[in-house]
Design an enzyme around this catalytic site. Structure first.
Site, short mmCIF file in Angstrom:
data_model
loop_
_atom_site.label_atom_id
_atom_site.label_comp_id
_atom_site.label_asym_id
_atom_site.label_seq_id
_atom_site.Cartn_x
_atom_site.Cartn_y
_atom_site.Cartn_z
N HIS A 294 -10.01 -5.19 -3.65
CA HIS A 294 -8.68 -5.40 -3.07
C HIS A 294 -8.83 -5.90 -1.64
CE1 HIS A 294 -9.79 -1.16 -2.45
NE2 HIS A 294 -9.16 -1.22 -1.30
N LEU A 295 -8.02 -6.90 -1.31
CA LEU A 295 -7.97 -7.41 0.05
C LEU A 295 -6.84 -6.70 0.78
CD1 LEU A 295 -8.85 -9.55 2.20
CD2 LEU A 295 -7.07 -11.04 1.25
N HIS A 296 -7.19 -6.01 1.86
CA HIS A 296 -6.15 -5.38 2.69
C HIS A 296 -5.53 -6.44 3.58
CE1 HIS A 296 -6.56 -1.04 1.98
NE2 HIS A 296 -7.83 -1.32 1.70
N ASP B 80 0.86 -1.18 0.00
CA ASP B 80 0.00 0.00 0.00
C ASP B 80 0.90 1.24 0.00
OD1 ASP B 80 -3.18 0.58 1.15
OD2 ASP B 80 -1.75 2.23 1.04
#
Ligand SMILES: [Zn+2]
Ligand SMILES: [Zn+2]
Length: 141
Positions: free
Chosen positions: A101-103, A33
């Site tokens: 999106h997977l954090h 990120d």
């Protein structure tokens, strides 16, 4: 496709935009990120352009399960404990980019108050954990 052509995550997946990629295969890409909210903060995306978790149905269970497996692999590779991690999806309008999106956040203790209690608060109006998402999708079958 015009929509995916203007999508910053599609451009990262196509290597048209630079990002620090930590994992990729034929279906998924994972990168750091750009404004990390934890010591480890990665975004795992499918290469296909799905706009947000509201578009997921029971048909996406295998995909979401796979994303969880990859997330745990990445954490282990990065020397982070998969157990002490927060995995989840933002709900609209809390998505900065409209591409699923997977954090992947680790450890939660490294997160600031705002990130921990608002932006990435587990199973809030802003953020749904990976486990809760799987439950939701399974309940759709
Ligand atoms: Zn996209
Ligand atoms: Zn997000």
């Amino acid at each position: 496709m015009a929509e995916s052509g203007s999508c910053v995550f599609c451009r990262i997946a196509a290597e048209d935009d630079r990002a620090e990629v930590v994992y990729e295969d034929s279906d998924y890409v994972c990168f750091r990120d750009r404004s990390p909210a934890a010591t480890h903060h990665y975004l795992l995306i499918p290469r296909i352009h799905i706009r947000n978790p509201g578009e997921l149905t029971g048909e996406h269970i295998a995909m979401v399960e796979k994303m969880g497996e990859i997330a745990r692999e990445i954490l282990a590779q990065q020397g982070a404990s998969p157990e002490d991690s927060r995995l989840g999806f933002h709900w609209p309008p809390f998505l900065r980019v409209q591409h699923l999106h997977l954090h992947i956040l680790n450890p939660p203790s490294s997160m600031g108050w705002f990130a921990r209690h608002l932006l990435f608060r587990e199973n809030s109006f802003a953020f749904m954990t990976h486990a809760a998402m799987l439950d939701r999708l399974r309940s759709m079958l």
